[in-house]
Design a protein around this motif. Structure first.
Motif, short mmCIF file in Angstrom:
data_model
loop_
_atom_site.label_atom_id
_atom_site.label_comp_id
_atom_site.label_asym_id
_atom_site.label_seq_id
_atom_site.Cartn_x
_atom_site.Cartn_y
_atom_site.Cartn_z
N THR A 76 24.97 -3.56 -25.71
CA THR A 76 24.51 -4.74 -24.99
C THR A 76 25.09 -4.72 -23.59
O THR A 76 26.03 -3.97 -23.29
CB THR A 76 24.89 -6.05 -25.72
OG1 THR A 76 26.33 -6.13 -25.82
CG2 THR A 76 24.28 -6.10 -27.12
N CYS B 103 14.67 -7.53 -24.38
CA CYS B 103 15.98 -7.39 -23.74
C CYS B 103 16.68 -8.73 -23.59
O CYS B 103 17.87 -8.85 -23.83
CB CYS B 103 15.83 -6.72 -22.38
SG CYS B 103 17.38 -6.38 -21.54
N LEU B 104 15.96 -9.77 -23.17
CA LEU B 104 16.57 -11.05 -22.89
C LEU B 104 16.90 -11.82 -24.16
O LEU B 104 16.10 -11.84 -25.10
CB LEU B 104 15.65 -11.91 -22.02
CG LEU B 104 15.78 -11.68 -20.50
CD1 LEU B 104 15.51 -10.27 -20.11
CD2 LEU B 104 14.92 -12.64 -19.74
N THR B 105 18.07 -12.43 -24.17
CA THR B 105 18.48 -13.26 -25.31
C THR B 105 18.35 -14.74 -24.98
O THR B 105 18.48 -15.58 -25.86
CB THR B 105 19.94 -12.95 -25.71
OG1 THR B 105 20.78 -13.15 -24.57
CG2 THR B 105 20.07 -11.52 -26.19
N TYR C 117 16.17 -14.39 -13.74
CA TYR C 117 16.36 -13.03 -14.23
C TYR C 117 15.26 -12.66 -15.20
O TYR C 117 14.59 -13.52 -15.77
CB TYR C 117 17.73 -12.85 -14.89
CG TYR C 117 18.04 -13.87 -15.95
CD1 TYR C 117 17.64 -13.68 -17.27
CD2 TYR C 117 18.74 -15.03 -15.64
CE1 TYR C 117 17.91 -14.62 -18.24
CE2 TYR C 117 19.02 -15.97 -16.60
CZ TYR C 117 18.60 -15.77 -17.91
OH TYR C 117 18.87 -16.70 -18.86
N ARG C 118 15.07 -11.36 -15.33
CA ARG C 118 14.01 -10.81 -16.18
C ARG C 118 14.32 -9.35 -16.46
O ARG C 118 15.20 -8.77 -15.82
CB ARG C 118 12.66 -10.96 -15.50
CG ARG C 118 12.64 -10.26 -14.14
CD ARG C 118 11.52 -10.72 -13.28
NE ARG C 118 11.58 -10.03 -11.98
CZ ARG C 118 10.69 -10.16 -11.06
NH1 ARG C 118 9.66 -10.95 -11.23
NH2 ARG C 118 10.80 -9.51 -9.93
N SER C 119 13.61 -8.79 -17.40
CA SER C 119 13.80 -7.38 -17.71
C SER C 119 12.44 -6.70 -17.68
O SER C 119 11.42 -7.31 -18.03
CB SER C 119 14.44 -7.23 -19.09
OG SER C 119 14.69 -5.87 -19.37
N ILE D 95 17.08 -4.41 -15.85
CA ILE D 95 17.32 -5.85 -15.84
C ILE D 95 17.47 -6.24 -14.38
O ILE D 95 18.15 -5.56 -13.60
CB ILE D 95 18.60 -6.22 -16.61
CG1 ILE D 95 18.53 -5.69 -18.04
CG2 ILE D 95 18.80 -7.74 -16.60
CD1 ILE D 95 19.86 -5.75 -18.78
N THR E 123 24.41 -12.17 -21.96
CA THR E 123 24.35 -10.87 -22.63
C THR E 123 22.90 -10.50 -22.90
O THR E 123 22.14 -11.29 -23.45
CB THR E 123 25.16 -10.89 -23.95
OG1 THR E 123 26.53 -11.18 -23.62
CG2 THR E 123 25.09 -9.55 -24.65
N PHE E 124 22.54 -9.29 -22.49
CA PHE E 124 21.21 -8.74 -22.70
C PHE E 124 21.28 -7.70 -23.81
O PHE E 124 22.29 -7.00 -23.94
CB PHE E 124 20.69 -8.09 -21.41
CG PHE E 124 20.59 -9.06 -20.26
CD1 PHE E 124 19.47 -9.85 -20.09
CD2 PHE E 124 21.64 -9.20 -19.37
CE1 PHE E 124 19.38 -10.75 -19.04
CE2 PHE E 124 21.56 -10.09 -18.30
CZ PHE E 124 20.43 -10.87 -18.14
N LYS E 125 20.20 -7.59 -24.59
CA LYS E 125 20.15 -6.65 -25.72
C LYS E 125 18.92 -5.76 -25.57
O LYS E 125 17.88 -5.99 -26.21
CB LYS E 125 20.10 -7.41 -27.05
CG LYS E 125 21.34 -8.25 -27.30
CD LYS E 125 21.25 -8.97 -28.62
CE LYS E 125 22.54 -9.73 -28.90
NZ LYS E 125 22.49 -10.42 -30.20
N PRO E 126 19.00 -4.72 -24.74
CA PRO E 126 17.83 -3.87 -24.51
C PRO E 126 17.43 -3.08 -25.75
O PRO E 126 18.26 -2.43 -26.38
CB PRO E 126 18.27 -2.95 -23.37
CG PRO E 126 19.75 -2.98 -23.38
CD PRO E 126 20.16 -4.29 -23.97
#
Length: 155
Positions: free
Chosen positions: A32, A70-72, A80-82, A115, A127-130
């Protein structure tokens, strides 16, 4: 496809902890990514497939249907964005704002994940989870792991 891919999360995270335009990007041991700070002097973008934050590195996926997430928490165009990006035929496949993006490729395609924290936006330890996975696989996050085929090729 499982024989070829062999893993639930297909997108490696090769990034290293770095500060980019006011955002501290911390790469966690589980794959992450935590972002903290205010984006200054433009957008802060992390290309996490690359250890050098190179926007031309990516991975090749076989033809098929995939889901990228990706985004939680919910993002937007102003915060923000992915992104999942097609490097084979340069074009955006889609933005993830928190719901994920499902897409189909008819040919093998080189893709890249990133991201983006928009200029002026402040994030506080988000926290991002790609994760890139075959669309038929459920959406619970798991870190990238090499497939049995990749591990055998490494030996």
């Amino acid at each position: 496809m499982n024989n070829i891919l062999g893993a639930k999360n297909l997108l490696p995270n090769n990034a290293v902890t770095v500060v980019l335009r006011g955002i501290t990007w911390t790469i966690n041991s589980d794959g992450t990514i935590t972002a903290n700070g205010t984006a200054t002097g433009g957008d802060s973008t992390l290309y996490y497939v690359s250890s050098t934050n190179d926007s031309t590195e990516g991975i090749t996926i076989p033809a098929g249907k995939y889901t990228y997430s990706c985004l939680t928490t919910e993002g937007s165009d102003s915060t923000y964005r992915s992104e999942i990006y097609n490097l084979t035929n340069p074009s955006r496949i889609g933005w993830d704002y928190g719901e994920g993006v499902t897409f189909t490729r008819s040919v093998d395609t080189k893709v890249l994940g990133s991201i983006n924290i928009r200029s002026g936006a402040t994030v506080s330890n988000i926290t991002f989870k790609p994760m890139l996975r075959p669309a038929a696989v459920d959406n619970s996050y798991v870190p990238f792991a090499k497939s049995n085929k990749q591990l055998t090729e490494d030996v």
